[in-house]
Design an enzyme around this catalytic site. Sequence first.
Site, PDB file in Angstrom:
ATOM      1  N   PHE A   1      37.929  57.748  38.499  1.00 43.86           N
ATOM      2  CA  PHE A   1      38.446  56.636  37.716  1.00 43.86           C
ATOM      3  C   PHE A   1      37.448  56.256  36.625  1.00 43.86           C
ATOM      4  CE2 PHE A   1      40.712  56.428  41.666  1.00 43.86           C
ATOM      5  CZ  PHE A   1      41.981  55.996  41.320  1.00 43.86           C
TER       6      PHE A   1
ATOM      7  N   CYS B   1      40.928  44.039  27.400  1.00 47.47           N
ATOM      8  CA  CYS B   1      42.392  44.125  27.444  1.00 47.47           C
ATOM      9  C   CYS B   1      42.982  43.231  26.371  1.00 47.47           C
ATOM     10  CB  CYS B   1      42.902  43.704  28.830  1.00 47.47           C
ATOM     11  SG  CYS B   1      44.687  43.966  29.058  1.00 47.47           S
TER      12      CYS B   1
ATOM     13  N   CYS C   1      46.618  38.492  32.096  1.00 49.71           N
ATOM     14  CA  CYS C   1      47.523  38.382  33.240  1.00 49.71           C
ATOM     15  C   CYS C   1      46.831  37.621  34.371  1.00 49.71           C
ATOM     16  CB  CYS C   1      47.935  39.762  33.720  1.00 49.71           C
ATOM     17  SG  CYS C   1      48.758  40.730  32.437  1.00 49.71           S
TER      18      CYS C   1
ATOM     19  N   CYS D   1      45.367  39.684  37.357  1.00 54.02           N
ATOM     20  CA  CYS D   1      44.479  40.813  37.083  1.00 54.02           C
ATOM     21  C   CYS D   1      43.293  40.794  38.051  1.00 54.02           C
ATOM     22  CB  CYS D   1      43.974  40.752  35.647  1.00 54.02           C
ATOM     23  SG  CYS D   1      42.916  42.142  35.198  1.00 54.02           S
ATOM     24  N   ASP D   2      42.951  41.978  38.615  1.00 50.70           N
ATOM     25  CA  ASP D   2      41.875  42.058  39.598  1.00 50.70           C
ATOM     26  C   ASP D   2      40.628  42.747  39.056  1.00 50.70           C
ATOM     27  OD1 ASP D   2      42.802  44.624  39.405  1.00 50.70           O
ATOM     28  OD2 ASP D   2      43.327  44.859  41.512  1.00 50.70           O
ATOM     29  N   THR D   3      40.499  42.833  37.731  1.00 51.89           N
ATOM     30  CA  THR D   3      39.363  43.534  37.127  1.00 51.89           C
ATOM     31  C   THR D   3      38.407  42.559  36.453  1.00 51.89           C
ATOM     32  OG1 THR D   3      40.762  45.462  36.711  1.00 51.89           O
ATOM     33  CG2 THR D   3      38.683  45.334  35.513  1.00 51.89           C
TER      34      THR D   3
ATOM     35  N   GLU E   1      46.678  54.766  32.900  1.00 48.95           N
ATOM     36  CA  GLU E   1      47.435  53.584  33.309  1.00 48.95           C
ATOM     37  C   GLU E   1      47.351  52.560  32.183  1.00 48.95           C
ATOM     38  OE1 GLU E   1      45.686  52.399  37.010  1.00 48.95           O
ATOM     39  OE2 GLU E   1      46.537  54.116  38.091  1.00 48.95           O
TER      40      GLU E   1
ATOM     41  N   HIS F   1      44.736  51.346  48.580  1.00 47.89           N
ATOM     42  CA  HIS F   1      43.281  51.251  48.598  1.00 47.89           C
ATOM     43  C   HIS F   1      42.806  49.915  49.163  1.00 47.89           C
ATOM     44  CE1 HIS F   1      44.829  49.803  44.770  1.00 47.89           C
ATOM     45  NE2 HIS F   1      43.733  49.084  44.609  1.00 47.89           N
TER      46      HIS F   1
END
Length: 204
Positions: free
Chosen positions: A27, A33, A37, A40-42, A97, A198
């Site tokens: 990855f 971005c 959102c 969002c988990d980042t 993605e 995951h």
Amino acid sequence: MDKQYRINEIFYSLQGEGRHTGRAAVFIRFSGCNLRCPFCDTDFSEHRLMTADQIIRRVSKWKGCGFVVLTGGEPTLQADEALVEKLHREGFYVAMETNGTRPVPKNIDWVTISPKNCFVNKDQKLVAYKLVTDKVDEMKVVFDGIHDPKPYSKVGTKAYLCLQPCDTGDNDRNQLVIQQCVAYIQKHPQWHLSLQTHKYLNIR
């Protein structure tokens, strides 16, 4: 001077979502971005500037898996054909993605669009947007039990359609969303259930 990419992280794991669930993958997570959102988990607070050659050196130790996922954030803000070509030369099949609001590099092998229902602009108002990405191999929609994913089902007969229950952060709400998602798929069997495996496996 060589182009530099803002990289949040590079790691080796299993693809946890969508059509390629369970497949070993490298990855490359790009920082930044164009949407905001709430789920969002980042974490984009940190990034490292890396050239394409530096990225290649990093991922080459996992070249045996043959699969790279460009993700983010929104990778189309930075990823380009030059980087994809270098990954191809290393023998990688390259997936991306994206939220679908920007064109993707033409030499990408697999495109997963994960559209978002809306984003918050500078005035904190909800703003709708249109998908502009031409290539769609997979449509992965986050299902929240509120917005109907039907508009995203009309992306062509070849696209793999996935519904992914939204992780709201509330266990009771999550269970309801999962039940609604399953019920929706039973009524619309062209969709497939996508779970964030995951997270269940407690891996990255």
